[in-house]
Design an enzyme around this catalytic site. Structure first.
Site, PDB file in Angstrom:
ATOM      1  N   HIS A  63       0.869  -1.182   0.000  1.00 25.01           N
ATOM      2  CA  HIS A  63       0.000   0.000   0.000  1.00 25.01           C
ATOM      3  C   HIS A  63       0.901   1.225   0.000  1.00 25.01           C
ATOM      4  CE1 HIS A  63      -3.670  -2.343   0.762  1.00 25.01           C
ATOM      5  NE2 HIS A  63      -2.896  -3.122   1.492  1.00 25.01           N
ATOM      6  N   LEU A  64       0.942   1.907  -1.141  1.00 26.59           N
ATOM      7  CA  LEU A  64       1.824   3.082  -1.250  1.00 26.59           C
ATOM      8  C   LEU A  64       1.135   4.360  -0.779  1.00 26.59           C
ATOM      9  CD1 LEU A  64       3.645   2.392  -4.653  1.00 26.59           C
ATOM     10  CD2 LEU A  64       4.574   2.153  -2.343  1.00 26.59           C
ATOM     11  N   ASN A  95      -6.406   0.744  -2.995  1.00 30.37           N
ATOM     12  CA  ASN A  95      -7.262   1.466  -2.031  1.00 30.37           C
ATOM     13  C   ASN A  95      -6.659   2.790  -1.592  1.00 30.37           C
ATOM     14  OD1 ASN A  95      -5.263   0.129  -0.586  1.00 30.37           O
ATOM     15  ND2 ASN A  95      -6.584  -0.307   1.164  1.00 30.37           N
ATOM     16  N   ASP A 152      -8.700  -5.096  -2.484  1.00 32.15           N
ATOM     17  CA  ASP A 152      -8.043  -5.367  -1.200  1.00 32.15           C
ATOM     18  C   ASP A 152      -8.453  -4.398  -0.105  1.00 32.15           C
ATOM     19  OD1 ASP A 152      -6.258  -6.767   0.531  1.00 32.15           O
ATOM     20  OD2 ASP A 152      -5.011  -4.991   0.467  1.00 32.15           O
ATOM     21  N   HIS A 179      -9.084 -10.460  -1.144  1.00 30.57           N
ATOM     22  CA  HIS A 179      -8.868 -10.358   0.301  1.00 30.57           C
ATOM     23  C   HIS A 179     -10.029 -11.129   0.911  1.00 30.57           C
ATOM     24  CE1 HIS A 179      -8.611  -7.618   4.064  1.00 30.57           C
ATOM     25  NE2 HIS A 179      -9.747  -8.265   4.200  1.00 30.57           N
ATOM     26  N   HIS A 232      -2.613 -12.566   1.460  1.00 36.01           N
ATOM     27  CA  HIS A 232      -2.333 -12.717   2.898  1.00 36.01           C
ATOM     28  C   HIS A 232      -3.146 -13.787   3.613  1.00 36.01           C
ATOM     29  CE1 HIS A 232      -5.789 -10.051   2.918  1.00 36.01           C
ATOM     30  NE2 HIS A 232      -5.100  -8.972   2.649  1.00 36.01           N
ATOM     31  N   ASP A 305       2.111  -7.029   2.491  1.00 39.63           N
ATOM     32  CA  ASP A 305       0.932  -6.243   2.883  1.00 39.63           C
ATOM     33  C   ASP A 305       1.397  -4.992   3.647  1.00 39.63           C
ATOM     34  OD1 ASP A 305      -1.610  -5.298   3.206  1.00 39.63           O
ATOM     35  OD2 ASP A 305      -2.281  -6.886   4.560  1.00 39.63           O
ATOM     36  N   PHE A 323      -6.071  -0.934  11.084  1.00 41.28           N
ATOM     37  CA  PHE A 323      -5.391  -2.203  10.816  1.00 41.28           C
ATOM     38  C   PHE A 323      -4.146  -1.947   9.968  1.00 41.28           C
ATOM     39  CE2 PHE A 323      -9.860  -3.589  11.264  1.00 41.28           C
ATOM     40  CZ  PHE A 323      -9.708  -4.646  12.146  1.00 41.28           C
ATOM     41  N   GLY A 324      -3.109  -2.742  10.185  1.00 43.20           N
ATOM     42  CA  GLY A 324      -2.004  -2.735   9.235  1.00 43.20           C
ATOM     43  C   GLY A 324      -0.653  -2.423   9.828  1.00 43.20           C
TER      44      GLY A 324
HETATM   45 ZN   LIG Z   1      -5.993  -7.204   2.408  1.00 46.26          ZN
END
Ligand SMILES: [Zn+2]
Lengths: 424, 319
Positions: A63-64, A95, A152, A179, A232, A305, A323-324
């Site tokens: 995720h950039l 996203n 995702d 996902h 994932h 991820d 999250f993340g």
């Molecule tokens: Zn995901």
């Protein structure tokens, strides 16, 4: 530019079944020669003694955050983190804000990436705004340069819509990256449902919330014949369904993240929001199953991820935190530490998981050391001990559960089209 | 088991939960609380007025409305001579979008001697404890823990039963959403007490048995009540349910309300407890709540004594 001679390295290229000492010559951005001994007096020499030289690593899941959340990460900082982690290319999840659901956004991301140190393969959304209601402009995005589609962050929950998307993907030869999360079973959950969620009074996400959609997705992939890639995966049951589908001839691949094969739900015990991600950290039994799958081929790729969140977002209590976790700069070291140094996998298998298979899944050049092809090369030291300090990393965000960990194995140099994108 | 040796001070700087406390910590809190009790099972004493913590300040930060726990903490502080600062945060800065961390840094900058926190999210006191040196007392965090409630319950049980070990305690109702239940399970388990749980099936997951070896999840409420020495009822947490876990309050009451006939399964001298506020006729029948078996008023009085003890131990020791 002067030619570059990489000497004395242990060259590991699963596509050629090669794991031996070799020299590599890079000229005009391409791999010009690969041999047991190359002499080229006019070349710059990079001594790779005691180092591993591999085809460039490709991260299927990053995720950039640009456009839209530049406070957490930009294409520039994210690709710098990728280079520092030994990756020569990343697949950028859609996203962002706005979502990459049109050729316009795809072109914007590619334009930003053109200045960055590593290759970026944009992933387009399956549905408009990843809202799960109407198909996005998949064909136009394909023309603009996407290499996969995904919603995702959320699943494509409408099975009919997923079927239609898979039909497009088959025709366009794109993988659909799903996902897997049953939104009703997972609703409100912030960690794995189990003893720890009960103990901590946190709402749980049951393993079944992932496993049920894995089964559904593989059945739809079978029906349509399209290529399905499952993002994932985190549970033993999910991997079981993938094994069965593969035996059944379904065109399905899957990835596992370093945090899922390293940590368990116990990492949430002090309400540390750095251990909060989706899918959540699971049990020790799930970790064992993921490691088995990474070793025996049920799992096709290691992907990070990488999900940056600014300090302000993540500096809050567990339930409110997003999250993340970030992962680009620790992925290789964790794989070496947890899989290679524990004798679970060979270096050939490790490179297959980081390079060969991701290239095949995205259908991109790379993933092998082919003479004449662009010189995308990852060089790493499997032994070097170092301590990861998230605040000193190249990523703009620091949300890592591995902050302060001492790890064994580190990237030493990353070459993209023959240029050093990163050098230790 | 042999009585644990007495400690001079708590092993913890904060009271984040019962789980991190040792049996010795708990003994120390209960022994300290006994001197502040206004009523035991046998006698009534005058309300103490002490100067022990004169000049010290207790800040109460309630991010979730509560009257009973807040008032109990205020009384405890006042009886020890402390000043109290009361912040009803659900109505102020939090709604203006100030981050939790900023709010608490502001509170800590006012240099209170201790901070009492209640929050609707599990783990908030733990997060804050990482960012402040001020001793934090958890007055209830989400569905996680409510340690002062469990400590006052333990004092109440001991007043009536003379012991915590060797008993059977039934905890009934909505276990899943209950921080009171979790804290009580942790506390009683440290003394080897048998703990029987029962309630609507989705609200009493079998995984509770993994919290401690002496915990048993019972299929029927009567089974949990059989031969119980103590019956703890939990409030139906209607506001915590994000999904319908039972058909209606009436349906719940028909099957789980503590009626005299259900209570008859327990020992004849079993006491009935409830953390309050209780829903008459839904979690507990009026006849039971008003009967001499109910020790609910005694729980309330012990609440002040236990909180005084905790303030003495966490603030007094800090000099
Ligand atoms: Zn995901």
């Amino acid at each position: 530019m002067k030619p570059l001679l990489i000497k004395n390295g242990r060259v590991v290229d699963p596509a050629a079944g090669l794991d031996a000492r070799r020299d590599l010559l890079i000229e005009d951005g391409r791999l010009a020669a690969l041999d047991t001994r190359i002499e080229r007096p006019d070349a710059d020499v990079f001594d790779a003694a005691n180092l591993v030289v591999a085809p460039g690593f490709i991260d299927l899941h990053v995720h950039l955050r640009e456009p839209g959340k530049e406070a957490a990460e930009t294409v520039s900082s994210g690709t710098a983190a990728a280079a520092a982690g030994g990756f020569t290319a990343v697949a950028a999840m859609p996203n962002t804000q706005p979502v990459n659901d049109s050729a316009l956004v795809t072109r914007f991301i590619l334009a930003q990436a053109a200045r960055g140190p590593v290759r970026v393969y944009p992933v387009g959304a399956v549905t408009k705004g990843t809202a799960g209601e109407e198909l996005a402009e998949i064909e136009s995005m394909r023309e603009a340069g996407i290499r996969a589609v995904s919603d995702d962050g959320r699943p494509v929950w409408n099975s009919r819509l997923l079927r239609r998307a898979l039909e497009y993907c088959l025709a366009l030869d794109l993988p659909l990256v799903d996902h897997c999360e049953d939104p009703h079973l997972a609703a409100g959950g912030v960690m794995h449902e189990g003893e720890w969620s009960l103990r901590l009074g946190l709402r749980g996400i049951p393993a079944l919330a992932e496993e049920l959609p894995v089964l559904r997705d593989t059945l739809l992939a079978k029906l349509t014949g399209a290529r399905l890639h499952l993002a994932h995966l985190s549970t033993r049951g999910a991997l079981e369904f993938v094994r069965r589908a593969k035996q059944d001839g379904v065109r399905v691949t899957c990835e596992v993240t370093p945090h899922h094969f390293t940590l368990t739900d116990e990492a949430c015990r002090d309400f540390d929001a750095r251990a909060k991600m989706n899918p959540p950290l699971r049990t020790a039994d799930d970790v064992a199953a993921l490691v088995e799958g990474l070793a025996d081929g049920a799992v096709d790729a290691i992907a990070t991820d990488h999900a940056p969140h600014s300090e302000t977002e993540k500096q809050t209590d567990f339930e409110s935190a997003p999250f993340g976790v970030i992962g680009l700069e620790t992925a290789l070291a964790l794989a070496l530490e947890k899989l290679y140094h524990t004798q679970k996998i060979s270096l050939l298998r490790l490179v297959e998981l980081f390079s060969t298979n991701p290239a095949r899944i995205l259908g991109v050049e790379g993933g092998r050391l082919a003479v004449g092809a662009p010189a995308d090369i990852t060089i790493f030291d499997p032994e070097r001990r170092w301590t990861y300090r998230a605040a000193e990393g190249a990523s703009q965000s620091h949300n890592s559960p591995f902050d302060g960990w001492t790890l064994r194995g580190a990237p030493v140099a990353t070459l993209v089209a023959g240029r050093f994108a990163f050098r230790q | 088991m042999p009585p644990p040796k007495t400690l001079a001070r708590l092993s913890q700087r904060h009271l984040l939960g019962v789980e991190p406390l040792s049996a010795e910590d708990i003994e120390l809190v209960l022994a300290t609380a006994q001197k502040y009790q206004t009523r035991t099972a046998t006698e009534t004493r005058p309300v103490p007025r002490l100067e022990l913590l004169r000049g010290k300040t207790l800040t109460l930060a309630f991010f979730e409305p509560s009257t009973r726990t807040r008032v109990s903490f205020e009384m405890a502080a006042q009886r020890l001579g402390m000043n109290t600062v009361n912040l009803a945060l659900e109505a102020s800065s939090v709604q203006k979008g100030e981050s939790l961390l900023d709010t608490v840094k502001t509170l800590a900058a006012m240099r209170p001697n201790a901070l009492v926190i209640r929050h609707a999210a599990s783990g908030v006191p733990h997060f804050l404890a990482r960012h402040t040196d001020v001793p934090i007392l958890n007055a209830g965090d989400g569905q996680h823990e409510h340690p002062t409630q469990a400590l006052l319950d333990a004092l109440t049980i001991r007043d009536h039963k003379g012991t915590l070990g060797g008993l059977k305690v039934a905890i009934l109702g909505d276990l899943l959403h209950s921080r009171v239940a979790r804290s009580n399970i942790h506390l009683l388990a440290k003394f080897g007490t048998r703990i029987a749980l029962a309630g609507p099936p989705p609200l009493v997951p079998k995984a509770f048995e993994r919290l401690a070896p002496s915990v048993a999840v019972c299929a029927r409420i009567e089974e949990a009540l059989a031969e119980a020495d103590v019956v703890m009822m939990l409030r139906v947490q209607l506001e915590r349910q994000r999904e319908p876990l039972f058909a209606s309050p009436a349906e719940y009451a028909r099957h789980y309300c503590l009626t005299p006939s259900r209570l008859a399964h327990a020992k004849p001298d079993a006491i009935v407890m409830h953390p309050g506020p209780f829903l008459r006729g839904i979690d507990i029948a009026g006849e039971v709540a008003d009967s001499p078996r109910s020790v609910i008023p005694h729980q309330v009085e012990n609440g002040v004594a236990v909180r005084m003890a905790l303030l003495e131990l966490l603030v007094g020791g800090a000099g």
